[in-house]
Structures are given as C-alpha cells and as structure tokens.
Design a protein around this motif. Structure first.
Motif, PDB file in Angstrom:
ATOM      1  N   HIS A 167       0.860  -1.187   0.000  1.00  0.00           N
ATOM      2  CA  HIS A 167       0.000   0.000   0.000  1.00  0.00           C
ATOM      3  C   HIS A 167       0.892   1.231   0.000  1.00  0.00           C
ATOM      4  N   ARG A 168       0.554   2.192  -0.841  1.00  0.00           N
ATOM      5  CA  ARG A 168       1.385   3.386  -0.991  1.00  0.00           C
ATOM      6  C   ARG A 168       0.702   4.585  -0.347  1.00  0.00           C
ATOM      7  N   TYR A 169       1.485   5.356   0.408  1.00  0.00           N
ATOM      8  CA  TYR A 169       0.956   6.531   1.114  1.00  0.00           C
ATOM      9  C   TYR A 169       1.840   7.744   0.846  1.00  0.00           C
ATOM     10  N   LEU A 170       1.188   8.892   0.846  1.00  0.00           N
ATOM     11  CA  LEU A 170       1.897  10.165   0.816  1.00  0.00           C
ATOM     12  C   LEU A 170       1.760  10.764   2.213  1.00  0.00           C
ATOM     13  N   VAL A 171       2.892  11.022   2.884  1.00  0.00           N
ATOM     14  CA  VAL A 171       2.887  11.485   4.274  1.00  0.00           C
ATOM     15  C   VAL A 171       3.663  12.801   4.370  1.00  0.00           C
ATOM     16  N   ARG A 172       3.013  13.826   4.919  1.00  0.00           N
ATOM     17  CA  ARG A 172       3.690  15.096   5.219  1.00  0.00           C
ATOM     18  C   ARG A 172       3.701  15.275   6.729  1.00  0.00           C
ATOM     19  N   SER A 173       4.852  15.716   7.221  1.00  0.00           N
ATOM     20  CA  SER A 173       4.991  15.852   8.680  1.00  0.00           C
ATOM     21  C   SER A 173       5.907  17.022   9.002  1.00  0.00           C
ATOM     22  N   SER A 174       6.054  17.274  10.311  1.00  0.00           N
ATOM     23  CA  SER A 174       6.929  18.366  10.749  1.00  0.00           C
ATOM     24  C   SER A 174       8.407  17.973  10.650  1.00  0.00           C
ATOM     25  N   ASP A 175       8.710  16.679  10.538  1.00  0.00           N
ATOM     26  CA  ASP A 175      10.100  16.237  10.417  1.00  0.00           C
ATOM     27  C   ASP A 175      10.116  14.945   9.598  1.00  0.00           C
ATOM     28  N   ASP A 176      10.119  15.084   8.268  1.00  0.00           N
ATOM     29  CA  ASP A 176      10.020  13.921   7.389  1.00  0.00           C
ATOM     30  C   ASP A 176      11.216  12.975   7.546  1.00  0.00           C
ATOM     31  N   ARG A 177      12.395  13.523   7.725  1.00  0.00           N
ATOM     32  CA  ARG A 177      13.594  12.669   7.804  1.00  0.00           C
ATOM     33  C   ARG A 177      13.579  11.793   9.060  1.00  0.00           C
ATOM     34  N   GLN A 178      13.255  12.388  10.176  1.00  0.00           N
ATOM     35  CA  GLN A 178      13.219  11.610  11.421  1.00  0.00           C
ATOM     36  C   GLN A 178      12.105  10.561  11.361  1.00  0.00           C
ATOM     37  N   LEU A 179      10.975  10.943  10.778  1.00  0.00           N
ATOM     38  CA  LEU A 179       9.860  10.009  10.659  1.00  0.00           C
ATOM     39  C   LEU A 179      10.246   8.836   9.754  1.00  0.00           C
ATOM     40  N   PRO A 226       0.870   6.618  13.745  1.00  0.00           N
ATOM     41  CA  PRO A 226       0.584   7.608  14.799  1.00  0.00           C
ATOM     42  C   PRO A 226       1.394   7.374  16.075  1.00  0.00           C
ATOM     43  N   ARG A 227       1.721   6.111  16.373  1.00  0.00           N
ATOM     44  CA  ARG A 227       2.497   5.828  17.585  1.00  0.00           C
ATOM     45  C   ARG A 227       3.912   6.378  17.461  1.00  0.00           C
ATOM     46  N   VAL A 228       4.545   6.157  16.294  1.00  0.00           N
ATOM     47  CA  VAL A 228       5.903   6.651  16.069  1.00  0.00           C
ATOM     48  C   VAL A 228       5.933   8.176  16.097  1.00  0.00           C
ATOM     49  N   ALA A 229       4.940   8.793  15.472  1.00  0.00           N
ATOM     50  CA  ALA A 229       4.882  10.263  15.452  1.00  0.00           C
ATOM     51  C   ALA A 229       4.753  10.806  16.873  1.00  0.00           C
ATOM     52  N   ARG A 230       3.929  10.171  17.668  1.00  0.00           N
ATOM     53  CA  ARG A 230       3.729  10.631  19.057  1.00  0.00           C
ATOM     54  C   ARG A 230       5.006  10.468  19.876  1.00  0.00           C
ATOM     55  N   GLU A 231       5.660   9.313  19.724  1.00  0.00           N
ATOM     56  CA  GLU A 231       6.866   9.037  20.505  1.00  0.00           C
ATOM     57  C   GLU A 231       8.002  10.007  20.169  1.00  0.00           C
ATOM     58  N   HIS A 232       8.076  10.485  18.945  1.00  0.00           N
ATOM     59  CA  HIS A 232       9.163  11.374  18.508  1.00  0.00           C
ATOM     60  C   HIS A 232       8.736  12.839  18.443  1.00  0.00           C
ATOM     61  N   GLY A 233       7.531  13.129  18.897  1.00  0.00           N
ATOM     62  CA  GLY A 233       7.065  14.511  18.904  1.00  0.00           C
ATOM     63  C   GLY A 233       6.908  15.093  17.503  1.00  0.00           C
ATOM     64  N   ILE A 234       6.540  14.272  16.548  1.00  0.00           N
ATOM     65  CA  ILE A 234       6.393  14.713  15.151  1.00  0.00           C
ATOM     66  C   ILE A 234       4.913  14.948  14.851  1.00  0.00           C
ATOM     67  N   ARG A 235       4.619  16.065  14.235  1.00  0.00           N
ATOM     68  CA  ARG A 235       3.242  16.341  13.822  1.00  0.00           C
ATOM     69  C   ARG A 235       2.982  15.783  12.423  1.00  0.00           C
ATOM     70  N   LEU A 236       1.857  15.107  12.258  1.00  0.00           N
ATOM     71  CA  LEU A 236       1.451  14.597  10.962  1.00  0.00           C
ATOM     72  C   LEU A 236       0.484  15.586  10.328  1.00  0.00           C
ATOM     73  N   TYR A 237       0.837  16.101   9.160  1.00  0.00           N
ATOM     74  CA  TYR A 237      -0.009  17.066   8.459  1.00  0.00           C
ATOM     75  C   TYR A 237      -0.901  16.392   7.415  1.00  0.00           C
ATOM     76  N   THR A 238      -0.344  15.404   6.711  1.00  0.00           N
ATOM     77  CA  THR A 238      -1.093  14.700   5.659  1.00  0.00           C
ATOM     78  C   THR A 238      -0.730  13.231   5.678  1.00  0.00           C
ATOM     79  N   VAL A 239      -1.742  12.384   5.670  1.00  0.00           N
ATOM     80  CA  VAL A 239      -1.551  10.947   5.470  1.00  0.00           C
ATOM     81  C   VAL A 239      -2.633  10.517   4.479  1.00  0.00           C
ATOM     82  N   SER A 240      -2.220  10.305   3.222  1.00  0.00           N
ATOM     83  CA  SER A 240      -3.226   9.975   2.209  1.00  0.00           C
ATOM     84  C   SER A 240      -2.761   8.803   1.349  1.00  0.00           C
ATOM     85  N   PRO A 241      -3.656   7.830   1.114  1.00  0.00           N
ATOM     86  CA  PRO A 241      -3.305   6.721   0.222  1.00  0.00           C
ATOM     87  C   PRO A 241      -3.091   7.251  -1.189  1.00  0.00           C
ATOM     88  N   SER A 242      -2.039   6.803  -1.850  1.00  0.00           N
ATOM     89  CA  SER A 242      -1.788   7.278  -3.207  1.00  0.00           C
ATOM     90  C   SER A 242      -2.120   6.226  -4.260  1.00  0.00           C
TER      91      SER A 242
END
Length: 305
Positions: free
Chosen positions: A226-238, A275-291
């Motif tokens: 499954h392919r997703y497009l994900v935008r976050s506050s820290d893409d590299r760390q995520l 969502p668990r990884v984002a929460r643990e690393h303090g990363i905000r998820l802006y977009t999570v959409s199936p591509s």
C-alpha cells in the motif's frame, strides 16, 4: 426493492466463452460494472435484461427466472450500448411505442414524463435520424424509463454525451439509487464510476474478479504494498523511525512534494505504527493519504493479476 441474482452463470458463442461461471447479486442502489473491452460486460447485461439466454446457470429477479418471462420484463429497463433505433420516428414516437408495448394505461402521458425526466422535450418532435449520439442516448434512456422499472441496466450510457449531459445523467441515476431502485451501469471511464457507484463489480476475461467498495477491495490486496503520501513536521526523522519496522518495504523522500512516499506491506500494522511513532518522537502529521486507492489503481491491479 429488487435484487438481480446471477448464479454460476456462463454464456458461450460457439467455442468462445464470453461469461464464465459468474455468481453475484445486484441490489438496490447504484452499482458500477467494470472490465476491459471484451471482458463480457455487455453479454452479462443482456442476460440480466432477458435479451440473452444463459448457456449454463441462472439469472433471476427476486427469485424468478428472467429469460422468456414477460412479467419480469415489466420490471426491467435496458439501455443497450448498440444503436437499435427507428430513425424515421420522432423521439416522442419512439418512446411512445415502448409505452404502448408495455400496455400502460396512459402511454402518451408516460412518454411525455419520461422525455421530461431526461430533458429531451425540446427535441421530442424531431426525427431520431437528426439526433446527435448524446441525444440518442437520452431518448434510449427515456424509452427504458417509460414504464417506471424497478431495475435499470445501462451499457456504456455516457458514450457520446457532453459534460453537461453526463452530469445530468449522473444526478438522475443517483436519485434513482437513493429511491431504492436497482441501477447497474457499465463504463470504461473510471472517473465516472468512482463518482457515481457506491458498489462495483469487476469482470476480467469473462470471470468475476472482485466485488464491493473499491477502497475495501484495495485493502484486501495484501500481496501488493500500500502506498501513502505522508507530510509531517520532520520527514527525515519520521522516515528513519518507520523504515526500521517490518510493516514498511520502502520510503522515499519526495522533495518536489515536500513529503514521504511510503510503501506498507502490512496495512493493519502500519496504520497503528504511524501515529504511535509520530507521538513518541514529537512529530506532527499534516497529511496521510493513500496514493493508490483510486479506482484506477484497483482496476489496473485486478486486470494485471
């Protein structure tokens, strides 16, 4: 409310098998019938409409066989893809003839109402020979609706229609589905099916390939990532955190999009992981959409399978 049932149905022409052991139920609402050219869609629709006998199996309407049963024909309206119209008649005369064949109590009023439904009153007194392809489609639709059928079958109904005519027909089919009628239409334009159908049936090489909501079908394809497009506050760390988990098969940083492109091989695990990884690393998820959950993607996967 009516239900069409196809039970282990096949149809062959000499040595050519057009429909091969198909079983499905078509209930109230709008259903899209999908398949490549030559997949058997028209053959299946003609059997549902009572214009073609199954070579094997059965096609029934509310438990009653359709073939050579004139009582079931009164409940079915068919809009075929092929042109089979009497060009010397006017649009009104063409629809009136079908109303009279159905022995309606007031065929003239029924014909006028059907033409108004498809917005063809303005041209009803012109001969069919003068009509454009889109106008012919709408008059065929009026003829199929003249007896107020509970089941409507349409084979490539949008062919030849301009954008305005397409939108009008889509709205009419939605309304009929909302009223509890059983509407089945085939189309090779995936965008139309995606916009209109709440349910799809997919035919490939005469066989039944898939059934249901196309997004749910996609999620059942566990053999394809499954392919997703994900935008976050820290893409590299995520990306670093996600790639370490076996639910992901690959992650790419798309600089043009300013996002991550993620391939997930375990849909359930990944949707809990992100969502668990984002929460643990303090990363905000802006977009999570199936591509790849579009109908086009699902259809291409099924055809290539």
């Amino acid at each position: 409310m009516s239900t069409l049932s196809i039970d282990r149905t096949s149809r062959w022409f000499g040595n050519v098998v057009a429909v091969n052991d198909i079983t499905m139920d078509i209930g109230p609402g709008v259903t899209g019938l999908l398949g490549p050219n030559g997949a058997g869609k028209s053959t299946l629709i003609h059997m549902m409409g009572g214009f073609l006998a199954p070579s094997n199996g059965s096609v029934t309407l509310d438990g009653t066989r359709i073939w050579r049963n004139e009582q079931t024909y009164r409940q079915i309206g068919l809009v075929p893809e092929r042109e089979g119209m009497y060009d010397f008649l006017t649009g009104y005369e063409f629809v009136l003839a079908n109303a009279e064949l159905h022995q309606l109590s007031d065929p003239a009023a029924a014909a006028a109402e059907a033409l108004a439904t498809v917005e063809m009153e303005y041209a009803q007194d012109r001969r069919v020979s003068t009509y454009s392809k889109g106008m012919r489609q709408r008059v065929k639709m009026a003829s199929a609706l003249v007896h107020q059928p509970s089941v409507l079958l349409l084979d490539e109904p949008f062919n030849g229609m301009d954008p305005r005519q397409r939108m009008q027909l889509m709205e009419l089919l939605r309304k009929m589905g909302d009223e509890g009628r059983t509407v089945l239409f085939s189309s090779h334009i995936l965008e139309e099916v995606e916009q209109l159908a709440s349910h799809i049936e997919v035919i490939v090489a005469g066989r039944h390939a898939a059934s249901g909501d196309f997004r749910k079908i996609r999620r059942l394809m566990t053999d394809r990532p499954h392919r997703y497009l994900v935008r976050s506050s820290d893409d590299r760390q995520l990306a670093a955190a996600l790639i370490a988990d076996p639910s992901t098969a690959g992650i790419e940083l798309d600089q043009a999009e300013g996002a991550l492109r993620v391939q997930a091989v375990d849909f359930t695990r990944f949707t809990a992981l992100l969502p668990r990884v984002a929460r643990e690393h303090g990363i905000r998820l802006y977009t999570v959409s199936p591509s790849d959950e579009s109908l086009e993607s699902v259809f291409s996967y099924l055809v290539a399978a």
